[in-house]
Design a protein around this motif. Structure first.
Motif, PDB file in Angstrom:
ATOM      1  N   ARG A  47     -55.396 -23.025 -18.257  1.00 18.28           N
ATOM      2  CA  ARG A  47     -54.468 -21.504 -19.277  1.00 18.28           C
ATOM      3  C   ARG A  47     -52.634 -22.565 -19.658  1.00 18.28           C
ATOM      4  O   ARG A  47     -52.963 -23.434 -19.570  1.00 18.28           O
ATOM      5  N   VAL A  48     -52.201 -21.241 -20.021  1.00 16.07           N
ATOM      6  CA  VAL A  48     -51.170 -22.304 -20.997  1.00 16.07           C
ATOM      7  C   VAL A  48     -49.867 -21.500 -20.219  1.00 16.07           C
ATOM      8  O   VAL A  48     -49.641 -20.168 -19.807  1.00 16.07           O
ATOM      9  N   GLU A  49     -49.163 -21.884 -19.672  1.00 14.53           N
ATOM     10  CA  GLU A  49     -47.606 -21.898 -19.239  1.00 14.53           C
ATOM     11  C   GLU A  49     -46.592 -23.119 -19.677  1.00 14.53           C
ATOM     12  O   GLU A  49     -46.800 -23.982 -19.555  1.00 14.53           O
ATOM     13  N   ASP A  50     -45.416 -21.662 -20.074  1.00 12.80           N
ATOM     14  CA  ASP A  50     -44.388 -22.407 -20.353  1.00 12.80           C
ATOM     15  C   ASP A  50     -44.774 -23.171 -21.522  1.00 12.80           C
ATOM     16  O   ASP A  50     -44.138 -24.565 -21.383  1.00 12.80           O
ATOM     17  N   GLY A  51     -45.606 -23.048 -22.728  1.00 14.52           N
ATOM     18  CA  GLY A  51     -45.810 -24.606 -23.865  1.00 14.52           C
ATOM     19  C   GLY A  51     -46.450 -25.546 -22.768  1.00 14.52           C
ATOM     20  O   GLY A  51     -46.074 -26.259 -23.977  1.00 14.52           O
ATOM     21  N   ARG A  52     -47.597 -25.357 -21.303  1.00 18.02           N
ATOM     22  CA  ARG A  52     -47.841 -26.559 -21.388  1.00 18.02           C
ATOM     23  C   ARG A  52     -49.178 -26.513 -22.086  1.00 18.02           C
ATOM     24  O   ARG A  52     -49.686 -24.766 -20.598  1.00 18.02           O
ATOM     25  N   LEU A  53     -50.309 -26.700 -21.323  1.00 15.27           N
ATOM     26  CA  LEU A  53     -51.560 -26.855 -21.183  1.00 15.27           C
ATOM     27  C   LEU A  53     -51.944 -27.084 -19.801  1.00 15.27           C
ATOM     28  O   LEU A  53     -51.424 -28.351 -19.414  1.00 15.27           O
ATOM     29  N   ALA A  54     -52.017 -26.228 -18.626  1.00  8.68           N
ATOM     30  CA  ALA A  54     -52.448 -27.032 -17.279  1.00  8.68           C
ATOM     31  C   ALA A  54     -53.538 -26.954 -17.352  1.00  8.68           C
ATOM     32  O   ALA A  54     -54.782 -25.840 -17.453  1.00  8.68           O
ATOM     33  N   PHE A  55     -54.292 -27.936 -16.945  1.00 12.60           N
ATOM     34  CA  PHE A  55     -55.851 -28.385 -16.710  1.00 12.60           C
ATOM     35  C   PHE A  55     -56.164 -28.533 -15.149  1.00 12.60           C
ATOM     36  O   PHE A  55     -55.926 -29.453 -15.107  1.00 12.60           O
ATOM     37  N   ASP A  56     -56.951 -28.238 -14.947  1.00 13.20           N
ATOM     38  CA  ASP A  56     -57.526 -28.162 -13.505  1.00 13.20           C
ATOM     39  C   ASP A  56     -58.486 -28.699 -12.913  1.00 13.20           C
ATOM     40  O   ASP A  56     -59.431 -27.335 -13.866  1.00 13.20           O
ATOM     41  N   TRP A  57     -59.331 -29.470 -12.412  1.00 13.53           N
ATOM     42  CA  TRP A  57     -60.842 -30.269 -12.192  1.00 13.53           C
ATOM     43  C   TRP A  57     -60.220 -30.280 -10.740  1.00 13.53           C
ATOM     44  O   TRP A  57     -60.215 -30.736 -10.481  1.00 13.53           O
ATOM     45  N   LEU A  58     -61.537 -29.109 -10.054  1.00 12.68           N
ATOM     46  CA  LEU A  58     -61.911 -29.507  -9.039  1.00 12.68           C
ATOM     47  C   LEU A  58     -63.424 -29.869  -8.428  1.00 12.68           C
ATOM     48  O   LEU A  58     -63.993 -28.421  -8.614  1.00 12.68           O
ATOM     49  N   GLU A  59     -63.216 -30.436  -7.650  1.00  8.47           N
ATOM     50  CA  GLU A  59     -64.865 -31.136  -6.728  1.00  8.47           C
ATOM     51  C   GLU A  59     -64.967 -30.411  -5.360  1.00  8.47           C
ATOM     52  O   GLU A  59     -63.552 -30.820  -4.847  1.00  8.47           O
ATOM     53  N   SER A  60     -66.081 -29.959  -4.903  1.00 14.22           N
ATOM     54  CA  SER A  60     -66.228 -29.758  -3.831  1.00 14.22           C
ATOM     55  C   SER A  60     -67.696 -29.502  -3.293  1.00 14.22           C
ATOM     56  O   SER A  60     -68.308 -29.936  -4.160  1.00 14.22           O
ATOM     57  N   GLY A  61     -67.831 -29.611  -2.031  1.00 16.27           N
ATOM     58  CA  GLY A  61     -69.278 -29.537  -1.292  1.00 16.27           C
ATOM     59  C   GLY A  61     -69.542 -31.249  -1.817  1.00 16.27           C
ATOM     60  O   GLY A  61     -71.178 -31.794  -1.710  1.00 16.27           O
ATOM     61  N   ALA A  62     -69.133 -32.248  -1.788  1.00 17.40           N
ATOM     62  CA  ALA A  62     -69.074 -32.924  -1.542  1.00 17.40           C
ATOM     63  C   ALA A  62     -69.114 -34.375  -0.548  1.00 17.40           C
ATOM     64  O   ALA A  62     -68.390 -34.042   0.043  1.00 17.40           O
ATOM     65  N   PRO A  63     -69.638 -35.665   0.174  1.00  8.59           N
ATOM     66  CA  PRO A  63     -68.718 -36.403   1.629  1.00  8.59           C
ATOM     67  C   PRO A  63     -67.485 -36.424   0.658  1.00  8.59           C
ATOM     68  O   PRO A  63     -67.203 -36.674   0.067  1.00  8.59           O
ATOM     69  N   ALA A  64     -66.690 -36.435   2.245  1.00  8.69           N
ATOM     70  CA  ALA A  64     -65.097 -36.400   1.962  1.00  8.69           C
ATOM     71  C   ALA A  64     -65.065 -37.892   1.421  1.00  8.69           C
ATOM     72  O   ALA A  64     -65.956 -39.178   1.883  1.00  8.69           O
ATOM     73  N   PRO A  65     -64.437 -37.732   0.330  1.00  7.19           N
ATOM     74  CA  PRO A  65     -64.132 -39.023  -0.410  1.00  7.19           C
ATOM     75  C   PRO A  65     -63.101 -40.112   0.362  1.00  7.19           C
ATOM     76  O   PRO A  65     -62.212 -39.251   1.100  1.00  7.19           O
ATOM     77  N   LYS A  66     -63.212 -41.749   0.247  1.00 10.19           N
ATOM     78  CA  LYS A  66     -62.656 -42.679   0.991  1.00 10.19           C
ATOM     79  C   LYS A  66     -61.334 -42.181   0.198  1.00 10.19           C
ATOM     80  O   LYS A  66     -61.449 -42.331  -1.318  1.00 10.19           O
ATOM     81  N   ALA A  67     -59.967 -43.499   0.674  1.00 17.07           N
ATOM     82  CA  ALA A  67     -59.140 -43.561   0.033  1.00 17.07           C
ATOM     83  C   ALA A  67     -58.953 -45.130  -0.697  1.00 17.07           C
ATOM     84  O   ALA A  67     -59.966 -46.028   0.012  1.00 17.07           O
ATOM     85  N   PHE A  68     -58.112 -44.217  -1.829  1.00 15.18           N
ATOM     86  CA  PHE A  68     -58.592 -45.668  -2.408  1.00 15.18           C
ATOM     87  C   PHE A  68     -58.530 -47.089  -1.617  1.00 15.18           C
ATOM     88  O   PHE A  68     -56.788 -47.167  -1.546  1.00 15.18           O
ATOM     89  N   SER A  69     -58.550 -48.280  -1.597  1.00 17.55           N
ATOM     90  CA  SER A  69     -57.831 -49.390  -1.428  1.00 17.55           C
ATOM     91  C   SER A  69     -57.541 -50.033  -2.424  1.00 17.55           C
ATOM     92  O   SER A  69     -56.200 -51.100  -1.874  1.00 17.55           O
ATOM     93  N   ARG A  70     -57.867 -49.485  -2.771  1.00 16.82           N
ATOM     94  CA  ARG A  70     -56.923 -50.301  -4.413  1.00 16.82           C
ATOM     95  C   ARG A  70     -57.410 -49.262  -4.784  1.00 16.82           C
ATOM     96  O   ARG A  70     -58.394 -47.866  -4.564  1.00 16.82           O
TER      97      ARG A  70
END
Length: 615
Positions: free
Chosen positions: A404-427
């Motif tokens: 969507r467009v908000e205050d002159g900026r493109l707000a782009f959202d990428w949402l993933e679901s239904g996958a196994p709980a991701p691990k924290a990145f060790s790195r």
């Protein structure tokens, strides 16, 4: 190794002299003797200690030895303790039978034979020590089994979560292990593959199956750690996967192959990228040679019809300039930008996303070329990561995209679901850096969130003021800053002007310097890098500068800022259009390459005050 726990005996007798005598008789290293003067005191000790032998007097007040033994036999904790009865009272067979009936292992009359008692006690001491050893071995085996179980579970988890397909074959080339990674990569469930001979699965060709069997034999004979093999495999959906196989063997005690392990990497995308790279290099080579051939033809034909060198130089430069403008026009017509929905559709056509497990919603917003390029790279990287590690790596995952467009900026959202709980990145790896840097390159930002159902990216990118619904129209030509009418060119000189030429292409730098020097200017320095340019700017008095739009891959914004800070007038001499030059210097004139000599002199006369009106 720590010292073993002492073996414990319990002596129960109401007479202290008897207790002391027994203690003196039985004392030895590794034996801990406990004393009780009554049945009640003995019960209290039995609740706190584990005893290997109970020496029990039969005749005691309040609770005799038989009563105490019956209580012990009724309790699980004490029912297995061996008991030796000691008594000074003459006994008959009935009393002896009662003693054995309550669980006694022996029944001795006082005064006892010291050697006999010590011998019997030593037997129970050794039995107690053996029980300790067995218990310790049992505990060690249990700990080892727990550690092995944890290690196997960890190995299984790593194998299942790995982007590699792990497949193991037995000595007869039957599939013994088919990992989750193999299921994801090829689409065949383990139940359909385990136990089947490799050559009969149809998964790979018979020739490759025979080659792999031969490699297993060679690995066993040479004791080599591994070998890498390239073989194509068939997916369940009928598509072909180009694969890199890393093979290693496990040998049995006789040195024969017990199993063959294959760790398989899908290199289909890499092969496609290599093919595309070869195609692009070939196309680039073709286009460059065609351009050079065109330039050669222009030069030959111009020379053939020119009356003298001056006419050739003028005509040839004009024709090269015309060729350059035609090339720029073709580029501007094709380089028209794209909408966000176009970028998503393009990824779908490339097969980067599964259309059944994603949604995309938002307005049609036309993005300028550079922003469209950055967002395309970001979307491609997000899709690749989702396929390898995120929502698209399992059948239950999905991706929801919105913008969507908000205050002159493109707000782009990428949402993933239904996958196994991701691990924290060790790195932080490359994919994440590209997304963040791609957003920052446009003056925006990218924020990563990790939740129990998957990852989400929230990307904000500035939009140009005239961002509009996507319609494919030619881009308007860039308006140059208004310039005053140039002075007469005939006889113009730039006498006394001190210039620096900042250009990383030596021949172009030589051409610039030659033209300016022929007009009377003084070239006080040449710079091919940003560092060299900054050094000259800070150390040499200058009347003006000619600045390339890029120096060996480095942007020139810092150099332009240094010139502005020193109040040195300059102009860009570049093959880039204005959109690719430092945005903070939009009012600075741009001399497009290739340039005509008189255009360079006109630009210099317009830009530098000392050159105005010089004839």
């Amino acid at each position: 190794m720590s010292s073993p726990e002492p073996i414990k005996f319990l002596i129960v007798d109401d007479l202290e002299t008897n207790r002391i005598a027994l203690e003196a008789l039985l004392r030895r290293d590794g034996l801990e003797l406990h004393m009780a003067s009554s049945g009640a005191e003995a019960l209290e000790l039995l609740l706190r200690h584990d005893f290997a032998l109970l020496l029990l007097d039969v005749q005691m007040p309040e609770m005799d030895g038989f009563e105490l033994a019956e209580i012990l036999r009724g309790t699980e904790r004490t029912s297995a303790i061996p008991i030796i009865f000691l008594t000074a009272v003459a006994t008959d067979e009935h009393r002896r039978f009662r003693g054995y009936e309550t669980g006694a292992v022996d029944y001795l009359l006082k005064p006892v034979d010291p050697l006999m008692l010590r011998t019997k006690a030593n037997v129970f001491y050794e039995l107690g020590r053996q029980r300790q050893d067995l218990a310790r071995q049992r505990d060690e085996l249990r700990r080892s089994a727990d550690l092995l179980s944890v290690a196997l579970e960890r190995l299984q988890a790593h194998r299942d979560n790995s982007p590699l397909a792990v497949v193991e074959f037995d000595a007869e080339q039957r599939i013994a292990i088919w990992s989750k990674g193999a299921e994801r990569m090829f689409g065949f469930p383990a139940r359909d593959m385990i136990g089947r001979p490799l050559a009969e699965t149809g998964w790979i060709s018979n020739a490759d199956a025979a080659a792999i069997a031969g490699m297993a034999t060679e690995l066993a004979a040479s004791r080599s750690p591994r070998v890498v093999h390239h073989a194509a495999a068939q997916r369940a959906d009928g598509t072909r996967a180009e694969c890199e196989w890393c093979l290693s063997v496990l040998l049995d005690r006789n040195g024969q192959t017990a199993s063959l392990n294959a760790q398989i990497l899908d290199i289909t995308e890499r092969r496609h990228a290599e093919d595309t790279q070869r195609l692009l290099i070939g196309e680039l080579n073709h286009r460059v040679k065609n351009t050079l051939a065109t330039v050669q033809a222009i030069a030959t034909q111009t020379l053939r019809h020119a009356a003298d060198g001056a006419e050739f130089a003028s005509t040839f430069s004009s024709r090269i300039q015309a060729l350059s403008r035609a090339h720029s026009l073709l580029s501007s017509c094709g380089w028209h930008g794209a909408s966000v929905s176009d970028l998503i559709d393009d990824q779908l056509r490339l097969g980067a996303f599964d259309p059944e497990r994603m949604s995309a919603f938002g307005p049609d917003v036309m993005l300028p070329p550079q922003l469209a390029l950055h967002l395309a790279m970001i979307v491609h990287e997000l899709g690749t990561n989702a396929t390898k590690y995120g929502a698209f790596s399992c059948e239950s995952g999905r991706v929801d995209i919105s913008w969507r467009v908000e205050d002159g900026r493109l707000a782009f959202d990428w949402l993933e679901s239904g996958a196994p709980a991701p691990k924290a990145f060790s790195r932080r790896g490359f994919g994440t850096t590209l997304v963040e840097q791609g957003a920052r390159a446009e003056g925006g930002d990218a924020r990563l969130s990790i939740g129990p159902s998957g990852i989400s990216w929230h990307i904000r990118l500035p939009l140009p003021r005239d961002a509009a619904p996507a319609t494919l129209q030619p881009q308007p030509k860039t308006e140059e800053p208004p310039q005053a009418e140039p002075p007469a060119r005939a006889g113009r000189r730039l006498a006394g002007c001190r210039f620096v030429v900042i250009e990383d292409e030596p021949l172009v730098a030589l051409e610039l310097a030659s033209v300016l020097e022929d007009a009377g200017a003084q070239i006080v320095g040449h710079a091919g890098t940003c560092a060299q340019a900054l050094e000259i700017i800070e150390s040499v008095p200058l009347d003006g500068a000619f600045l390339d739009g890029n120096l060996r891959g480095e942007p020139v914004g810092e150099v332009a800022e240094a010139l502005a800070r020193r109040k040195v007038p300059f102009l860009f001499v570049s093959g880039y259009d204005r959109a690719n030059l430092p945005s903070a210097f939009g009012s600075v004139a741009v001399l497009q390459k290739p340039f005509l000599h008189h255009d360079l002199l006109d630009a210099a006369a317009q830009l530098f005050p000392r050159a105005r009106g010089v004839a």
